[in-house]
Design an enzyme around this catalytic site. Structure first.
Site, PDB file in Angstrom:
ATOM      1  N   LYS A  28       0.827  -1.208   0.000  1.00 32.91           N
ATOM      2  CA  LYS A  28       0.000   0.000   0.000  1.00 32.91           C
ATOM      3  C   LYS A  28       0.857   1.253   0.000  1.00 32.91           C
ATOM      4  O   LYS A  28       0.554   2.226  -0.708  1.00 32.91           O
ATOM      5  CB  LYS A  28      -0.953  -0.038   1.195  1.00 32.91           C
ATOM      6  CG  LYS A  28      -2.027  -1.112   1.069  1.00 32.91           C
ATOM      7  CD  LYS A  28      -2.737  -1.394   2.380  1.00 32.91           C
ATOM      8  CE  LYS A  28      -3.681  -2.581   2.228  1.00 32.91           C
ATOM      9  NZ  LYS A  28      -4.285  -3.021   3.504  1.00 32.91           N
ATOM     10  N   GLN A  56      -4.693  -1.631   9.732  1.00 28.98           N
ATOM     11  CA  GLN A  56      -4.470  -2.927   9.099  1.00 28.98           C
ATOM     12  C   GLN A  56      -5.085  -4.052   9.935  1.00 28.98           C
ATOM     13  O   GLN A  56      -4.835  -4.154  11.129  1.00 28.98           O
ATOM     14  CB  GLN A  56      -2.975  -3.167   8.889  1.00 28.98           C
ATOM     15  CG  GLN A  56      -2.647  -4.484   8.212  1.00 28.98           C
ATOM     16  CD  GLN A  56      -3.215  -4.583   6.804  1.00 28.98           C
ATOM     17  OE1 GLN A  56      -3.157  -3.625   6.031  1.00 28.98           O
ATOM     18  NE2 GLN A  56      -3.777  -5.730   6.469  1.00 28.98           N
ATOM     19  N   ASP A 110     -11.230   2.941   4.260  1.00 25.35           N
ATOM     20  CA  ASP A 110     -11.247   1.480   4.147  1.00 25.35           C
ATOM     21  C   ASP A 110     -12.651   0.915   4.351  1.00 25.35           C
ATOM     22  O   ASP A 110     -12.875  -0.288   4.204  1.00 25.35           O
ATOM     23  CB  ASP A 110     -10.283   0.872   5.179  1.00 25.35           C
ATOM     24  CG  ASP A 110      -9.855  -0.538   4.826  1.00 25.35           C
ATOM     25  OD1 ASP A 110      -9.877  -0.895   3.634  1.00 25.35           O
ATOM     26  OD2 ASP A 110      -9.506  -1.303   5.739  1.00 25.35           O
TER      27      ASP A 110
END
Length: 281
Positions: A54, A98, A121
């Site tokens: 990423k 994450q 996200d």
């Protein structure tokens, strides 16, 4: 019959190119780059690999990447405090925590410390509600990538029967909501579903997102159906028995190279979306 592969790498490249153009335009207009803050807790090798990918993609498209690494011993309160600090920072447009986090952390409490406007996200309750009700917001990135794949290959959804195998909060549940919002008739299946094969056999669209290697057998696939394999297991194996399914399906995603590349591309696109919205006040 041999299925046509749904090429996530090619489609993600198009989206990344478009995102790079938008990031450049944003920088010219506002004197700074869009910024994505990524928080990684612990030493999970796969998570470190994903975060590194990423960060590299951010650099490629002109997004500033702010990476924060925390030790595996981090408590929920510490993580929530950090996320709230990032949320209050006007220089940060998007925040990614994450997944997964260490077992002692209340992951849902951590996710909910991210405001909807920076939840690029798509993991918060507010983002899920927006998806469910069709309101403005950020889609969960993998479901959002799946929908872009279906659109790119002109898969008709209205009135079609879609079966989602998996019910996770950031993949199975939201992709079902997005399909429902496009007028598909959606059935959720999971580890306790009785006669999974019977449900899959009726599906025009199958989304496998359960994390069990080759759980969905090729012989279950309805001839001509669309098969989206969102699973990734050791050995580059998805949740679908690929060769047998490809012999029956009309369209199918490969593993790797199908859903995975779309996830990062959608994340970065939504980061620029967030930056543009913040600039507009």
């Amino acid at each position: 019959m041999t299925a046509t592969l749904m090429d996530g790498r090619a489609l993600s490249r198009q989206l990344l190119d478009a995102t790079a153009e938008r990031a450049t335009a944003f920088q010219l207009a506002h004197g700074r780059r869009p910024c994505l803050a990524t928080v990684l807790v612990g030493d999970d090798p796969a998570s470190h690999t994903y975060v590194r990918m990423k960060v590299n993609r951010c650099a490629e498209v002109g997004i500033e990447s702010r990476r924060v690494d925390l030790p595996a011993s981090t408590a929920t309160e510490e993580l929530v405090g950090l996320l709230r600090d990032l949320s209050a920072d006007p220089r940060v447009d998007g925040i990614l925590l994450q997944h997964p986090v260490p077992a002692q952390i209340d992951e849902r409490a951590a996710f909910e410390a991210i405001p909807a406007g920076k939840d690029v996200d798509g993991v918060t309750g507010a983002s899920f509600a927006a998806m469910a009700f069709g309101d403005p917001g950020f889609a969960s990135c993998t479901p959002g990538g799946i929908m872009r794949l279906l659109d790119a290959y002109e898969v008709p959804l209205r009135g079609r029967r879609a079966v989602v195998v998996g019910r996770s909060a950031i993949l199975g549940k939201p992709v079902g909501m997005l399909l429902l919002g496009r007028d598909a008739t959606v059935t959720y299946c999971h580890s306790r579903t009785v006669d999974l094969a019977a449900h899959v056999r009726e599906a025009d669209v199958v989304v496998a997102a359960v994390g069990v290697p080759e759980l969905v057998r090729g012989e279950w696939i309805k001839p001509g159906a669309v098969v989206v394999d969102a699973g990734y297991n050791p050995g580059n194996v998805g949740d679908v028995e690929f060769d047998a399914a490809a012999a029956r399906a009309g369209l199918i995603t490969p593993v790797p190279g199908g859903v995975g590349p779309m996830t990062i591309a959608v994340l970065l696109s939504q980061t620029v979306d967030a930056a543009e919205r913040h600039a507009q006040g």
